[in-house]
Design an enzyme around this catalytic site. Structure first.
Site, mmCIF file in Angstrom:
data_model
loop_
_atom_site.group_PDB
_atom_site.id
_atom_site.type_symbol
_atom_site.label_atom_id
_atom_site.label_comp_id
_atom_site.label_asym_id
_atom_site.label_seq_id
_atom_site.Cartn_x
_atom_site.Cartn_y
_atom_site.Cartn_z
ATOM 1 N N ASP A 269 -64.931 -19.764 -94.556
ATOM 2 C CA ASP A 269 -65.295 -20.977 -93.828
ATOM 3 C C ASP A 269 -65.694 -20.559 -92.402
ATOM 4 O OD1 ASP A 269 -64.185 -22.011 -96.184
ATOM 5 O OD2 ASP A 269 -63.315 -23.740 -95.161
ATOM 6 N N LYS B 152 -69.575 -28.164 -94.271
ATOM 7 C CA LYS B 152 -68.231 -28.714 -94.044
ATOM 8 C C LYS B 152 -68.232 -29.469 -92.731
ATOM 9 C CE LYS B 152 -63.539 -26.909 -93.158
ATOM 10 N NZ LYS B 152 -62.708 -25.678 -93.155
ATOM 11 N N LYS C 148 -67.865 -30.176 -98.082
ATOM 12 C CA LYS C 148 -66.424 -30.155 -97.829
ATOM 13 C C LYS C 148 -66.136 -31.080 -96.663
ATOM 14 C CE LYS C 148 -62.469 -27.198 -96.640
ATOM 15 N NZ LYS C 148 -61.958 -25.806 -96.531
#
Length: 269
Positions: A114, A177, A209
């Site tokens: 991430d 995300k 996400k």
């Protein structure tokens, strides 16, 4: 009683069944997260133990890079993925250092990376700096999945969020995300819709996400229903949809156990 009218007990049963169905979807797509400043080995061990539930496993655990190897060891026999964060949480521009951090995390067993987009640079009009970071980390990931955190509460404008999502996906991100969970604000419907528009336009399967402030079953329902409406029900699977949270699991378990799904949420990411 009028034809078709539902008895209160039956309505309650239907509501609980609906809660359980949403909770089951959210559980399978949950990135159970421990990114607190106080994180230690014991907290990571507890997180990994929570990842396996009587109602099924979460999609992934997300931990600091220093604990990626430990999480991989603890989850070696499970299907639960190990995710970690890089360039986190500030979204700097030190490309070589972040690429090396990524390579080390992958060597330590991280299945998913991430990455925080250099969102300040992007907002200032320096899209090339953001693109360079995403490209370098995509290469460093090798076969590991790349999720790019846009920090949407700082970008704010849906048009800017859409352009940031487009850039991340063009440079090879597997997911976009919303948030780090480390700044004020978090996932919002407007931000998610802007990101879903980019996902619809991508020429390959990519995912969303949502993270930052997703703590209750109602929160999870909002984003699941929004994503399903935009992309179809088949989008709600771990390969394309994730919820990043530390405090959501208790609410999901309550719904699945048939207890109070609206209990006070846990604090956290």
């Amino acid at each position: 009683m009028n034809p078709g009218e539902t008895l209160p007990e039956e309505a309650g049963d239907e509501g609980r069944a609906g809660d359980a169905a949403i909770a089951a979807q959210a559980l399978a797509c949950l990135d159970l997260t421990e990114l607190s400043d106080a994180c230690d080995r014991g907290m990571v061990e507890a997180l990994c133990a929570r990842a396996r539930t009587p109602h099924g496993d979460v999609a992934a655990v997300c931990v600091w890079p220093a604990y990626a190897a430990l999480a991989r060891e603890l989850l070696a026999q499970d299907r639960v993925k190990v995710a970690t964060v890089v360039n986190f949480p500030f979204g700097g521009e030190r490309v070589d250092a972040v690429a090396q951090e990524t390579r080390q995390a992958v060597d330590d067993g991280a299945d998913e990376i991430d990455l925080v987009l250099p969102y300040r640079a992007f907002a200032e009009g320096r899209a090339d700096a953001a693109a360079k970071m995403v490209h370098a980390v995509r290469v460093a990931c090798g076969g590991s999945a790349l999720k790019v955190i846009l920090e949407t509460s700082m970008l704010r404008e849906p048009g800017l969020i859409r352009r940031a999502a487009d850039l991340a996906l063009d440079e090879g991100a597997d997911f976009v995300k919303t948030s780090t969970g480390k700044v004020e604000g978090g996932a919002t419907a407007d931000a998610a819709l802007a990101m879903l528009a980019a996902i619809r336009s991508a020429k390959r399967p990519v995912g969303l996400k949502v993270s930052g402030g997703v703590r209750t079953l109602a929160d999870a329902r909002t984003f699941i229903e929004l994503a399903a409406a935009a992309m179809g029900e088949t989008f709600i699977r771990p390969e394309q949809f994730r919820i990043g949270a530390s405090g959501l699991l208790t609410a999901l378990m309550s719904a699945l156990d048939g207890t109070d799904a609206d209990a006070a949420p846990e604090s956290g990411y």
